[in-house]
Design a protein around this motif. Structure first.
Motif, PDB file in Angstrom:
ATOM      1  N   VAL A  54       0.844  -1.200   0.000  1.00 20.13           N
ATOM      2  CA  VAL A  54       0.000   0.000   0.000  1.00 20.13           C
ATOM      3  C   VAL A  54       0.876   1.245   0.000  1.00 20.13           C
ATOM      4  O   VAL A  54       0.657   2.170  -0.794  1.00 20.13           O
ATOM      5  N   GLU A  55       1.886   1.267   0.850  1.00 22.72           N
ATOM      6  CA  GLU A  55       2.751   2.444   0.923  1.00 22.72           C
ATOM      7  C   GLU A  55       3.564   2.631  -0.356  1.00 22.72           C
ATOM      8  O   GLU A  55       3.828   3.768  -0.759  1.00 22.72           O
ATOM      9  N   GLN A  56       3.944   1.534  -1.013  1.00 15.69           N
ATOM     10  CA  GLN A  56       4.630   1.649  -2.312  1.00 15.69           C
ATOM     11  C   GLN A  56       3.708   2.298  -3.338  1.00 15.69           C
ATOM     12  O   GLN A  56       4.133   3.175  -4.099  1.00 15.69           O
ATOM     13  N   VAL A  57       2.453   1.859  -3.365  1.00 12.63           N
ATOM     14  CA  VAL A  57       1.483   2.426  -4.310  1.00 12.63           C
ATOM     15  C   VAL A  57       1.270   3.904  -4.011  1.00 12.63           C
ATOM     16  O   VAL A  57       1.255   4.737  -4.934  1.00 12.63           O
ATOM     17  N   ILE A  58       1.136   4.255  -2.743  1.00 13.26           N
ATOM     18  CA  ILE A  58       0.920   5.662  -2.372  1.00 13.26           C
ATOM     19  C   ILE A  58       2.108   6.517  -2.804  1.00 13.26           C
ATOM     20  O   ILE A  58       1.932   7.605  -3.370  1.00 13.26           O
ATOM     21  N   ALA A  59       3.314   6.040  -2.571  1.00 12.77           N
ATOM     22  CA  ALA A  59       4.505   6.794  -2.992  1.00 12.77           C
ATOM     23  C   ALA A  59       4.521   6.980  -4.506  1.00 12.77           C
ATOM     24  O   ALA A  59       4.816   8.079  -5.003  1.00 12.77           O
ATOM     25  N   LYS A  60       4.180   5.919  -5.231  1.00  9.81           N
ATOM     26  CA  LYS A  60       4.141   6.000  -6.697  1.00  9.81           C
ATOM     27  C   LYS A  60       3.089   6.998  -7.155  1.00  9.81           C
ATOM     28  O   LYS A  60       3.334   7.824  -8.041  1.00  9.81           O
ATOM     29  N   VAL A  61       1.909   6.947  -6.540  1.00  7.33           N
ATOM     30  CA  VAL A  61       0.811   7.836  -6.924  1.00  7.33           C
ATOM     31  C   VAL A  61       1.155   9.291  -6.626  1.00  7.33           C
ATOM     32  O   VAL A  61       0.854  10.186  -7.426  1.00  7.33           O
ATOM     33  N   ARG A  62       1.784   9.529  -5.497  1.00  9.64           N
ATOM     34  CA  ARG A  62       2.188  10.910  -5.173  1.00  9.64           C
ATOM     35  C   ARG A  62       3.176  11.434  -6.216  1.00  9.64           C
ATOM     36  O   ARG A  62       3.066  12.576  -6.660  1.00  9.64           O
ATOM     37  N   LEU A  64       3.447  10.353  -9.350  1.00  6.91           N
ATOM     38  CA  LEU A  64       2.693  10.540 -10.597  1.00  6.91           C
ATOM     39  C   LEU A  64       1.875  11.830 -10.552  1.00  6.91           C
ATOM     40  O   LEU A  64       1.817  12.566 -11.539  1.00  6.91           O
ATOM     41  N   ALA A  65       1.257  12.099  -9.413  1.00  8.52           N
ATOM     42  CA  ALA A  65       0.468  13.323  -9.274  1.00  8.52           C
ATOM     43  C   ALA A  65       1.343  14.556  -9.463  1.00  8.52           C
ATOM     44  O   ALA A  65       0.975  15.482 -10.188  1.00  8.52           O
ATOM     45  N   THR A  66       2.498  14.534  -8.840  1.00  3.44           N
ATOM     46  CA  THR A  66       3.419  15.665  -8.967  1.00  3.44           C
ATOM     47  C   THR A  66       3.840  15.849 -10.424  1.00  3.44           C
ATOM     48  O   THR A  66       3.839  16.972 -10.942  1.00  3.44           O
ATOM     49  N   ALA A  67       4.150  14.754 -11.090  1.00  6.33           N
ATOM     50  CA  ALA A  67       4.565  14.823 -12.499  1.00  6.33           C
ATOM     51  C   ALA A  67       3.443  15.352 -13.391  1.00  6.33           C
ATOM     52  O   ALA A  67       3.711  16.001 -14.403  1.00  6.33           O
ATOM     53  N   GLN A  68       2.187  15.096 -13.004  1.00 11.08           N
ATOM     54  CA  GLN A  68       1.031  15.552 -13.793  1.00 11.08           C
ATOM     55  C   GLN A  68       0.498  16.905 -13.324  1.00 11.08           C
ATOM     56  O   GLN A  68      -0.552  17.352 -13.769  1.00 11.08           O
TER      57      GLN A  68
END
Length: 100
Positions: A54-62, A64-68
């Protein structure tokens, strides 16, 4: 890609939000089918909960959000809620598979 700044009315903004919502729900449904399938590969309910994943996914999503240029806090909140729902569904699926 549509540009929100090109909208000339509230109706046009709402139409685009509706279009995005339709695409998001379709993607959530697709994600859910993969989550359901994942239950077959997990041995225990702890494997389903997988807090490190879960924490890996959250880090990835954060990231991705920053990049977008999206708000990473909002993305994290959305994903935490979505993941919580999917974990509950996957736990039920996992239990059903183990019962058979």
């Amino acid at each position: 890609m549509h540009q929100a700044t090109s909208c000339t009315s509230l109706d046009e903004v709402r139409q685009n939000i509706d279009r995005i919502d339709e695409a998001l729900v379709a993607l959530i449904a697709e994600r859910g089918r993969y989550v359901k399938r994942a239950a077959a590969f997990k041995k225990t309910s702890d494997d389903v909960r997988a807090p490190q994943r879960v924490e890996q996914v959250i880090a990835k999503v954060r990231a991705l959000a920053t990049a977008q240029q999206a708000n990473p806090d909002i993305a994290e909140q959305v994903y935490r809620a979505m993941i919580a729902g999917f974990v509950e569904a996957e736990l039920a699926e996992h239990a059903a598979l183990r019962a058979n």
